[in-house]
Design an enzyme around this catalytic site. Sequence first.
Site, mmCIF file in Angstrom:
data_model
loop_
_atom_site.group_PDB
_atom_site.id
_atom_site.type_symbol
_atom_site.label_atom_id
_atom_site.label_comp_id
_atom_site.label_asym_id
_atom_site.label_seq_id
_atom_site.Cartn_x
_atom_site.Cartn_y
_atom_site.Cartn_z
ATOM 1 N N GLU A 104 -14.890 -37.538 -23.671
ATOM 2 C CA GLU A 104 -15.877 -38.269 -24.041
ATOM 3 C C GLU A 104 -16.307 -39.675 -23.208
ATOM 4 O O GLU A 104 -15.657 -39.142 -22.685
ATOM 5 C CB GLU A 104 -15.252 -39.084 -25.289
ATOM 6 C CG GLU A 104 -16.110 -38.792 -26.746
ATOM 7 C CD GLU A 104 -17.270 -39.380 -26.572
ATOM 8 O OE1 GLU A 104 -18.211 -39.527 -26.128
ATOM 9 O OE2 GLU A 104 -17.889 -39.994 -28.133
ATOM 10 N N ASP A 108 -16.391 -47.040 -28.049
ATOM 11 C CA ASP A 108 -16.357 -48.246 -28.638
ATOM 12 C C ASP A 108 -16.197 -48.913 -29.600
ATOM 13 O O ASP A 108 -14.358 -48.743 -30.091
ATOM 14 C CB ASP A 108 -18.059 -48.635 -28.351
ATOM 15 C CG ASP A 108 -18.812 -49.375 -28.622
ATOM 16 O OD1 ASP A 108 -18.695 -50.531 -27.474
ATOM 17 O OD2 ASP A 108 -19.542 -49.629 -29.576
ATOM 18 N N PHE A 157 -22.211 -53.996 -22.435
ATOM 19 C CA PHE A 157 -22.806 -52.895 -22.698
ATOM 20 C C PHE A 157 -23.149 -51.954 -20.910
ATOM 21 O O PHE A 157 -23.662 -52.982 -20.334
ATOM 22 C CB PHE A 157 -24.407 -52.922 -23.569
ATOM 23 C CG PHE A 157 -25.021 -52.108 -23.375
ATOM 24 C CD1 PHE A 157 -25.028 -51.084 -24.613
ATOM 25 C CD2 PHE A 157 -25.882 -50.749 -22.660
ATOM 26 C CE1 PHE A 157 -25.315 -49.600 -25.274
ATOM 27 C CE2 PHE A 157 -26.731 -49.768 -23.427
ATOM 28 C CZ PHE A 157 -26.095 -49.878 -24.790
HETATM 29 P P1 IMP Z 1 -18.288 -45.659 -30.903
HETATM 30 O O1 IMP Z 1 -18.536 -44.725 -32.397
HETATM 31 O O2 IMP Z 1 -18.690 -46.989 -31.360
HETATM 32 O O3 IMP Z 1 -17.121 -45.429 -30.774
HETATM 33 O O4 IMP Z 1 -19.578 -45.948 -29.884
HETATM 34 C C1 IMP Z 1 -19.792 -43.368 -29.849
HETATM 35 C C2 IMP Z 1 -21.337 -44.453 -28.644
HETATM 36 O O5 IMP Z 1 -22.210 -45.055 -28.273
HETATM 37 C C3 IMP Z 1 -21.046 -43.301 -27.498
HETATM 38 O O6 IMP Z 1 -20.254 -42.342 -27.080
HETATM 39 C C4 IMP Z 1 -21.738 -44.018 -26.639
HETATM 40 O O7 IMP Z 1 -22.905 -43.124 -26.869
HETATM 41 C C5 IMP Z 1 -22.424 -45.213 -27.294
HETATM 42 N N1 IMP Z 1 -21.969 -46.585 -26.487
HETATM 43 C C6 IMP Z 1 -21.390 -47.409 -26.891
HETATM 44 N N2 IMP Z 1 -21.423 -48.477 -26.076
HETATM 45 C C7 IMP Z 1 -22.089 -48.138 -25.353
HETATM 46 C C8 IMP Z 1 -22.205 -48.711 -24.172
HETATM 47 O O8 IMP Z 1 -21.776 -49.544 -23.780
HETATM 48 N N3 IMP Z 1 -23.066 -48.513 -23.448
HETATM 49 C C9 IMP Z 1 -23.945 -47.122 -23.197
HETATM 50 N N4 IMP Z 1 -23.433 -46.229 -24.922
HETATM 51 C C10 IMP Z 1 -22.752 -46.700 -25.483
HETATM 52 MG MG MG Z 2 -21.390 -40.128 -26.812
#
Ligand code: IMP
Ligand code: MG
Length: 180
Positions: A104, A108, A157
Amino acid sequence: MQYPGNYADHIRRVLLSGQDLQDAVRKAAARIDETYAGKPLLLVSILKGAFVFLADLSRAVTIPCEIGFMQAQSYYDSKQSNGTVNITLDLQQDISRYHVVLVEDIIDSGRTLALVAEMLRQRKPLSLRILTLLDKPERREVSIPDVESLFTIPDVFVVGYGLDYGEYYRNLPYIAELSE
Ligand code: IMP
Ligand code: MG
């Protein structure tokens, strides 16, 4: 999303240089070599964000392995998750014959990964581990077992090395914080 013009105009600071990333990727690859030598190994990347990480990682791994891709979308063209995860591309391999390392870009909230990992576990791989380049532990909403992360970052971010903002910045060779 507007065409960003010059990337450098939108970057506040570089969090991880290309060299930082390469050093960590090489060490992670050495651990994979050690753990999975002589075993059927499948490296699974979740598109699109992990494509750069997987490309570098797979070339640093020296043992035989197969590569597979999945796509799971939870972010579209904003900085906010819409809260839903769709599997839009699935694996072709029958993973019950493999040790699987799910690669991955970033964890986040953990929602995307929790869903994908659970789906893969139900298919009974020989083993399943998760390797993430970046981890934002402050943002976690769902806990995920068996994760190794190469870098822990603060709640900002970030873009670059596969990660996007509005589909741009994926081709930056380092990880940076955006200024806006
Ligand atoms: P999650 O499901 O909240 O863990 O986030 C999943 C997806 O959100 C990651 O695989 C990224 O594609 C996107 N994402 C989360 N944080 C960031 C960031 O800081 N920059 C760019 N993409 C992010
Ligand atoms: Mg991703």
